[in-house]
Write a protein that holds these residues in place. Structure first.
Motif, PDB file in Angstrom:
ATOM      1  N   PHE A 258       0.830  -1.198   0.000  1.00 52.12           N
ATOM      2  CA  PHE A 258       0.000   0.000   0.000  1.00 52.12           C
ATOM      3  C   PHE A 258       0.869   1.254   0.000  1.00 52.12           C
ATOM      4  O   PHE A 258       1.862   1.337   0.724  1.00 52.12           O
ATOM      5  N   TYR A 259       0.491   2.217  -0.819  1.00 46.60           N
ATOM      6  CA  TYR A 259       1.097   3.548  -0.764  1.00 46.60           C
ATOM      7  C   TYR A 259       0.082   4.543  -1.313  1.00 46.60           C
ATOM      8  O   TYR A 259      -0.872   4.181  -2.012  1.00 46.60           O
ATOM      9  N   ASP A 260       0.285   5.811  -0.994  1.00 48.61           N
ATOM     10  CA  ASP A 260      -0.674   6.848  -1.377  1.00 48.61           C
ATOM     11  C   ASP A 260      -0.332   7.519  -2.700  1.00 48.61           C
ATOM     12  O   ASP A 260      -1.219   7.840  -3.487  1.00 48.61           O
ATOM     13  N   VAL A 261       0.951   7.773  -2.924  1.00 51.80           N
ATOM     14  CA  VAL A 261       1.375   8.560  -4.078  1.00 51.80           C
ATOM     15  C   VAL A 261       2.481   7.823  -4.830  1.00 51.80           C
ATOM     16  O   VAL A 261       3.475   7.423  -4.225  1.00 51.80           O
ATOM     17  N   ASP A 262       2.296   7.636  -6.137  1.00 45.29           N
ATOM     18  CA  ASP A 262       3.360   7.100  -6.981  1.00 45.29           C
ATOM     19  C   ASP A 262       4.106   8.284  -7.579  1.00 45.29           C
ATOM     20  O   ASP A 262       3.626   8.929  -8.517  1.00 45.29           O
ATOM     21  N   VAL A 263       5.260   8.596  -7.030  1.00 41.51           N
ATOM     22  CA  VAL A 263       6.045   9.729  -7.512  1.00 41.51           C
ATOM     23  C   VAL A 263       6.560   9.467  -8.916  1.00 41.51           C
ATOM     24  O   VAL A 263       6.815  10.388  -9.691  1.00 41.51           O
ATOM     25  N   GLY A 264       6.710   8.188  -9.284  1.00 41.58           N
ATOM     26  CA  GLY A 264       7.182   7.839 -10.611  1.00 41.58           C
ATOM     27  C   GLY A 264       8.675   7.598 -10.632  1.00 41.58           C
ATOM     28  O   GLY A 264       9.335   7.519  -9.598  1.00 41.58           O
ATOM     29  N   PRO A 265       9.252   7.471 -11.835  1.00 43.89           N
ATOM     30  CA  PRO A 265      10.682   7.178 -11.945  1.00 43.89           C
ATOM     31  C   PRO A 265      11.538   8.356 -11.513  1.00 43.89           C
ATOM     32  O   PRO A 265      11.264   9.501 -11.868  1.00 43.89           O
ATOM     33  N   VAL A 266      12.574   8.054 -10.760  1.00 46.22           N
ATOM     34  CA  VAL A 266      13.570   9.041 -10.361  1.00 46.22           C
ATOM     35  C   VAL A 266      14.897   8.590 -10.956  1.00 46.22           C
ATOM     36  O   VAL A 266      15.506   7.623 -10.500  1.00 46.22           O
ATOM     37  N   LEU A 267      15.327   9.265 -12.010  1.00 51.61           N
ATOM     38  CA  LEU A 267      16.555   8.897 -12.706  1.00 51.61           C
ATOM     39  C   LEU A 267      17.745   9.519 -11.992  1.00 51.61           C
ATOM     40  O   LEU A 267      17.801  10.740 -11.813  1.00 51.61           O
ATOM     41  N   LEU A 268      18.669   8.665 -11.588  1.00 50.47           N
ATOM     42  CA  LEU A 268      19.836   9.121 -10.843  1.00 50.47           C
ATOM     43  C   LEU A 268      20.963   9.400 -11.827  1.00 50.47           C
ATOM     44  O   LEU A 268      21.567   8.483 -12.381  1.00 50.47           O
ATOM     45  N   LEU A 269      21.241  10.673 -12.046  1.00 46.70           N
ATOM     46  CA  LEU A 269      22.254  11.092 -13.013  1.00 46.70           C
ATOM     47  C   LEU A 269      23.139  12.151 -12.386  1.00 46.70           C
ATOM     48  O   LEU A 269      22.648  13.121 -11.814  1.00 46.70           O
ATOM     49  N   ILE A 270      24.441  11.963 -12.491  1.00 46.69           N
ATOM     50  CA  ILE A 270      25.404  12.948 -12.004  1.00 46.69           C
ATOM     51  C   ILE A 270      26.242  13.378 -13.198  1.00 46.69           C
ATOM     52  O   ILE A 270      27.040  12.600 -13.716  1.00 46.69           O
ATOM     53  N   PRO A 271      26.063  14.621 -13.694  1.00 44.07           N
ATOM     54  CA  PRO A 271      26.777  15.035 -14.902  1.00 44.07           C
ATOM     55  C   PRO A 271      28.269  15.091 -14.683  1.00 44.07           C
ATOM     56  O   PRO A 271      28.753  15.396 -13.594  1.00 44.07           O
ATOM     57  N   ALA A 272      28.995  14.789 -15.759  1.00 47.21           N
ATOM     58  CA  ALA A 272      30.452  14.790 -15.671  1.00 47.21           C
ATOM     59  C   ALA A 272      31.032  16.195 -15.663  1.00 47.21           C
ATOM     60  O   ALA A 272      32.203  16.382 -15.360  1.00 47.21           O
ATOM     61  N   GLY A 273      30.221  17.197 -16.002  1.00 47.50           N
ATOM     62  CA  GLY A 273      30.734  18.561 -16.065  1.00 47.50           C
ATOM     63  C   GLY A 273      31.346  18.850 -17.416  1.00 47.50           C
ATOM     64  O   GLY A 273      31.420  18.004 -18.290  1.00 47.50           O
ATOM     65  N   GLY A 274      31.792  20.087 -17.598  1.00 42.23           N
ATOM     66  CA  GLY A 274      32.381  20.474 -18.868  1.00 42.23           C
ATOM     67  C   GLY A 274      32.553  21.968 -18.944  1.00 42.23           C
ATOM     68  O   GLY A 274      32.145  22.706 -18.036  1.00 42.23           O
TER      69      GLY A 274
END
Length: 609
Positions: A258-274
């Motif tokens: 059971f849960y109330d809210v499906d926040v959905g996909p959380v993509l874990l991304l850490i940019p390499a910079g530039g």
């Protein structure tokens, strides 16, 4: 260059694909009273009842008394939702827990879902009890092209799907290759989908298909044989590291949590910079409601780093890993998994959500990433002031196996029919470039000779192509893999076509004991830990039943590692592969690639994958 393809095509018995109406229910579009678009699907199914203990090939119709109907209201054309009956193990678990109740009784109230790309809502859907058909195949279009975007403020050239980053919709079938400047082939892999009966659509060029040539398209047609949280990505020459990926959420017929809210996909991304960096570009923002339980679907879509996810001042309850539901357990730090989080703070609270790359486990110029969580009465103009939690960073690996017990246990056989030892090493080639090896072979693809197509033509021996690294297990009923990592860096090992049993892991030598038997962990990705020193390798012991005839990749999911050859092909039941008919779409893709590669120089700068 195309002679191999020509020989394959000439030796195969080819038939056109079945018409879509052979596998679909009926569908219609109409306008709703709220000015929305209404998609109505109708069909019949016995899935979830004792009349269908295993998944039928094309879901035959049954009487209305055994059917459940449902209707989906779409508030955005960007919603792609595939409704899966689940795999055999989840059906059996459903039957055991619900005890002969028809499927209609399992859906007693409307359910809501919220799909998100990073922190942006792209569409909301609501289900009501009207008409619904399990097993419906829906078709969509994906176009891959180059472009410039600035994720987290860093402007860079990327490969986009439908001009989006990441590709935010749940599922797609038709893939159009519009990559130019320079042109490249491509192919999309649907991560974690078992592809039972459709091994051709696993999406790996040189293995199950030829690359999709520039300017051409391929329609992937397959069933959602599992449900839960995953993602799709290119499997051509590390393209997904350039942005060719997206979240994939498949909703099944039941859930026991059971849960109330499906926040959905959380993509874990850490940019390499530039160099082209925009300062103060902002961070992703999420909404929490005080007192409610929220489901977060965590996906590490990064090209390299092992990431540790946490939410300040909150505890997470793990409910699934990969496509496998697990017995819930609490944690403060999560990895690639589905978690429930109780919003236990005051309505005006703000906290940080964090994803960190441990310096001990992976290299990163910038190892820290944050997003903001705002409760319903919080001031969204203010930055959270919460502090990070401390955690044990001594292990470069997954959650402990003793914690991760499947909700529906299916014990692995104590003794597999055959065992393969795989040793991972790194060494330089004759030109001084370092390549990864598995059993002293560094994989290199041949785009012109997909191995599955060769097998379908009766060719299962490749003495002049050892770099394909094919292990043919013939008709053995089960396989045990003992993977030893002789290098001081971790490898998340992913297997296509199967959820494998994780029998054991550690550093040193395996003592032969199976962890958690009979509730053995099942996954499609698991980390083999780094070697402690030259004489003490990390090890991972996996096992799977060969119940899915095909040629299935087994490789490290760090983009640079598979790009440098850390990959093997696992063939099972070639006699049954020989009996299959290669779809016309796959054949045409090879014809198109043969024409392209016959006139253009294909710059294969790495393993090809």
């Amino acid at each position: 260059m195309g002679s191999t393809i020509t020989n394959i095509l000439q030796s195969l018995s080819l038939v056109a694909n079945l018409q879509q109406t052979a596998t679909n229910g009926t569908a219609a579009l109409s306008n709703s009273s709220h000015g929305q678009v209404e998609l109505i699907l109708a069909g019949l199914s016995v899935l979830g009842t004792f009349k269908a203990p295993t998944l039928p090939d094309f879901l035959p119709g049954v009487s209305d008394t055994d059917a459940v109907y449902m209707q989906a209201r779409l508030t955005s054309f960007s919603l792609f939702k595939m409704d899966s009956p689940g795999d055999q193990e989840q059906q059996q678990g459903l039957i055991h827990t619900k005890i002969r109740q028809p499927l209609v009784s399992l859906i007693s109230k409307p359910a809501q879902g919220l799909l998100m790309v990073s922190a942006r809502v792209v569409t909301r859907f609501e289900w009501t009890r009207t008409k619904f058909s399990l097993g419906v195949v829906r078709s969509y279009d994906f176009t891959l092209s180059r472009g410039y975007i600035a994720p987290d403020g860093v402007n860079k050239s990327v490969i986009l799907i439908n001009n989006q980053f990441p590709g935010g919709d749940t599922f797609s079938i038709n893939v159009n290759n519009q990559i130019t400047g320079p042109k490249e082939g491509t192919g999309l892999h649907w991560h974690g989908i078992l592809q039972r009966a459709t091994p051709w659509y696993d999406g790996v060029p040189s293995v199950q298909q030829c690359p999709i040539a520039p300017g051409k398209s391929l329609r992937y047609t397959f069933k959602a044989d599992l449900f839960g949280t995953s993602w799709y990505h290119s499997h051509y020459s590390a393209q997904y590291a350039g942005g060719a990926f997206g979240a994939m959420i498949i909703h099944g017929p039941h859930e026991n949590i059971f849960y109330d809210v499906d926040v959905g996909p959380v993509l874990l991304l850490i940019p390499a910079g530039g160099p082209a960096c925009t300062p103060n570009a902002g961070i992703s923002k999420f909404n929490f409601t005080s007192g409610k339980t929220h489901r977060l679907r965590l996906i590490n879509a990064g090209a390299e780093g092992m990431q540790r996810f946490s939410i300040d001042n909150h505890t997470m309850k793990v409910i699934a890993q990969d496509f496998v539901p697990v017995r819930p357990f609490d944690t403060n730090i999560g990895q690639r998994t589905d978690v429930l989080v109780k919003a236990n703070m005051a309505p005006n609270s703000t906290v940080f959500m964090r994803s960190n790359i441990p310096k001990k486990c992976s290299t990163a110029n910038q190892p820290l990433a944050v997003a903001a969580i705002y409760y319903e009465k919080a001031d969204r103009t203010k930055t959270p002031k919460s502090s990070a939690q401390t955690y044990d960073d001594s292990k470069c690996g997954n959650d402990d196996l003793t914690l991760t017990k499947p909700l529906f246990p299916f014990p692995a056989l104590p003794d597999a029919a055959t065992t393969l030892n795989l040793d991972i090493t790194l060494r330089a080639n004759a030109s001084g470039n370092f390549l990864w090896h598995m059993n002293n072979v560094s994989f290199r693809a041949n785009y012109d000779a997909p191995i599955l197509l060769l097998s379908a033509a009766g060719n299962n021996s490749y003495p002049f192509s050892p770099q394909w690294n094919v292990y043919n297990f013939q008709s053995n009923s089960s396989v045990r893999l003992i993977v030893k990592n002789h290098f001081p860096a971790l490898h998340p090992m992913h297997m296509h076509g199967h959820n494998f049993f994780v029998l054991a892991e550690g550093v040193g030598e395996w003592d032969g004991k199976i962890t958690n038997y009979p509730s053995t962990t099942r996954r499609d990705v698991h980390i083999v830990q780094p070697a402690r020193d030259a004489n003490t390798p990390g090890y991972l012991v996996l096992q799977y039943d060969t119940d899915n005839p095909g040629v299935w990749p087994f490789h490290c999911h760090i983009a640079w590692h598979v790009s440098a050859g850390l990959y093997v092909n696992l063939m099972e039941h070639p006699d049954q592969i020989r009996q299959k008919t290669v779809p016309q779409t796959i054949v045409q893709t090879c014809r198109d690639w043969s024409v392209y590669s016959g006139t253009e120089v294909v710059d294969q700068i790495d393993s090809g994958l």
